[in-house]
Motif scaffolding. Sequence first.
Motif, PDB file in Angstrom:
ATOM      1  N   MET A   1      10.356 -37.043   6.127  1.00 25.26           N
ATOM      2  CA  MET A   1       9.460 -37.539   7.172  1.00 25.26           C
ATOM      3  C   MET A   1       8.209 -36.658   7.230  1.00 25.26           C
ATOM      4  N   GLN A   5       4.164 -38.874  10.914  1.00 28.98           N
ATOM      5  CA  GLN A   5       5.155 -39.818  11.429  1.00 28.98           C
ATOM      6  C   GLN A   5       5.841 -39.282  12.686  1.00 28.98           C
ATOM      7  N   ALA A  94      11.125 -39.816  17.574  1.00 26.30           N
ATOM      8  CA  ALA A  94      10.766 -40.241  16.215  1.00 26.30           C
ATOM      9  C   ALA A  94      11.708 -39.622  15.183  1.00 26.30           C
ATOM     10  N   TYR A  95      12.040 -38.351  15.348  1.00 25.62           N
ATOM     11  CA  TYR A  95      12.894 -37.627  14.407  1.00 25.62           C
ATOM     12  C   TYR A  95      14.251 -38.292  14.255  1.00 25.62           C
ATOM     13  N   PHE A  96      14.780 -38.810  15.365  1.00 22.18           N
ATOM     14  CA  PHE A  96      16.094 -39.468  15.324  1.00 22.18           C
ATOM     15  C   PHE A  96      15.979 -40.993  15.235  1.00 22.18           C
ATOM     16  N   ASP A  97      14.769 -41.465  14.865  1.00 18.58           N
ATOM     17  CA  ASP A  97      14.524 -42.889  14.625  1.00 18.58           C
ATOM     18  C   ASP A  97      14.730 -43.731  15.886  1.00 18.58           C
ATOM     19  N   TYR A  98      14.218 -43.251  16.985  1.00 19.05           N
ATOM     20  CA  TYR A  98      14.180 -43.991  18.246  1.00 19.05           C
ATOM     21  C   TYR A  98      15.528 -44.600  18.641  1.00 19.05           C
ATOM     22  N   PRO A  99      16.531 -43.764  18.847  1.00 21.93           N
ATOM     23  CA  PRO A  99      17.872 -44.284  19.171  1.00 21.93           C
ATOM     24  C   PRO A  99      17.947 -45.008  20.511  1.00 21.93           C
ATOM     25  N   LYS A 102      18.177 -48.635  20.482  1.00 23.40           N
ATOM     26  CA  LYS A 102      19.375 -49.245  19.902  1.00 23.40           C
ATOM     27  C   LYS A 102      20.562 -49.191  20.847  1.00 23.40           C
ATOM     28  N   GLN A 160      17.826 -36.930  22.661  1.00 23.06           N
ATOM     29  CA  GLN A 160      17.644 -37.892  21.568  1.00 23.06           C
ATOM     30  C   GLN A 160      18.721 -37.746  20.506  1.00 23.06           C
ATOM     31  N   ALA A 164      21.446 -40.635  19.435  1.00 22.52           N
ATOM     32  CA  ALA A 164      21.677 -41.014  18.038  1.00 22.52           C
ATOM     33  C   ALA A 164      23.162 -40.937  17.691  1.00 22.52           C
TER      34      ALA A 164
END
Length: 491
Positions: A1, A5, A94-99, A102, A160, A164
């Motif tokens: 990443m 980003q 962002a680091y954990f892909d926006y959990p 979800k 976050q 995740a």
Amino acid sequence: MTLKQLLEKVNYTVLSGNDSIEINHLQNDSRKVEKGDVFVCIKGAGFDGHDFVNDVYVKGAAAVVVMEEVAAPDALTVIKVKDTRYALACMSAAYFDYPAEKIMTIGITGTKGKTTTTYMVRQVLEQVGIKTGLIGTIETIIGDEVIPAKNTTPESYVVQETFAKMVEAGCKCVVMEVSSQGLMLHRVSGFTFDYGIFTNIEPDHIGPNEHKNFEEYLKCKSMLLKQCKHGIINMDADHIDEILDGHTCNIETYGVNGDYDFKASDIRLFTKPGCLCVSYNLTGKMNFPVEIHVPGNFSVYNSLCAIAICSHFTDNTEVIRQALLEVKVKGRVEIIPISHRFTLMIDYAHNAMSLESLLTSLKEYKPKRLVTVFGCGGNRSRDRRFEMGEVSSRLADFSIITSDNPRFEEPMDIIQDILVGVAKADGEYITIPDRKDAIRYSILNAQDGDVIVLAGKGHEDYQEIKGVKYPMDERVLINEIINEDEVKAVL
């Protein structure tokens, strides 16, 4: 990443280097930095991450994120932001892909009721087949994994990371306590809650290391309703207008004293063997009788809040009713069944406000005597000691003054402060510095129909003395005490 980003939802300026570099890990603890990491400089009460810029460069950091000017090596990428805590929250998401996108997120804020209500909600949702994680004062629950809590609301990176892990574990929902500090320090920034809940507010958490005054505390509590899609609020609470000021969510209401979306009426306090109970009729968006085996009118509000939340996930009223019957929360009016002659309970009430609320509620059950066993924490406001002493002396029939977490103070110095407050009312009392001895005394001298409250420790399983946390769980102490021959004879 890439760094760019990670920063995609942050306004920033590149002071040196470039934002296209690859980043290995996101860090806010300089001790954990490794080669290729980005280090976010957080300012705390006793530390400042900006002081460690050269240290992390030596360890191989590729970039730092700052909010102040720093003297940095030319080879280090330096990113300037307005608030590094807010940046950390957005970068963590962002680091954990926006959990949080979800999983359904439920955040509960308020001076009282957060802990119990989170467990009520989780109990109901689990019963209807919705796997639900929990983040709170006592613990974090991810599936079968239980992690003891360090803060009511963890740092944003941990929030976050936990989201995740919950997504990975198959959780569909998370319910979490959101403290005023958590809101003020951006621990829950970087995402929008699906549901934001306000329970109540009273003066608390005001001091040098918390909020400078009640106005700031109130403002922080109101932030949640600007960071959620759907708000659920206790309309009987004080300062509702200020809490609602500037809210950006739609609102649903609950309470007792008005025409609300979820209203409790015909409230009845009653007892069952080994249990203090409350029941009421629920009307509004859902209509059914409710019974809870957790005492007090505050349990009415906690359960109303839980029902209002859960109504968005299920319309199975029988499951809701049964789940509320079974709810038990460690250290929150937790009844320890050791005798049919009297009621013994453990509660976290550790300030005058929470103790007064608890004792006032328990007096409505008309016990033979209301007995308190409590102390106060060392290296904390002395006013809390005077206030708790006065409240117990005024509302309890008998107070047993003992130790809590003395920390770096002498237990008897704290007890003497408590006695200043005790003297302001007319309740009987005794001082027994050793907490186990104090609990033993309360049991040995219990009268038929007494309600005995062990206040202050709640879920804690330690006693902090001179910087060391020694194992001490009141449940363990009670079990040891009731197996003593002298005590067996009176139970």
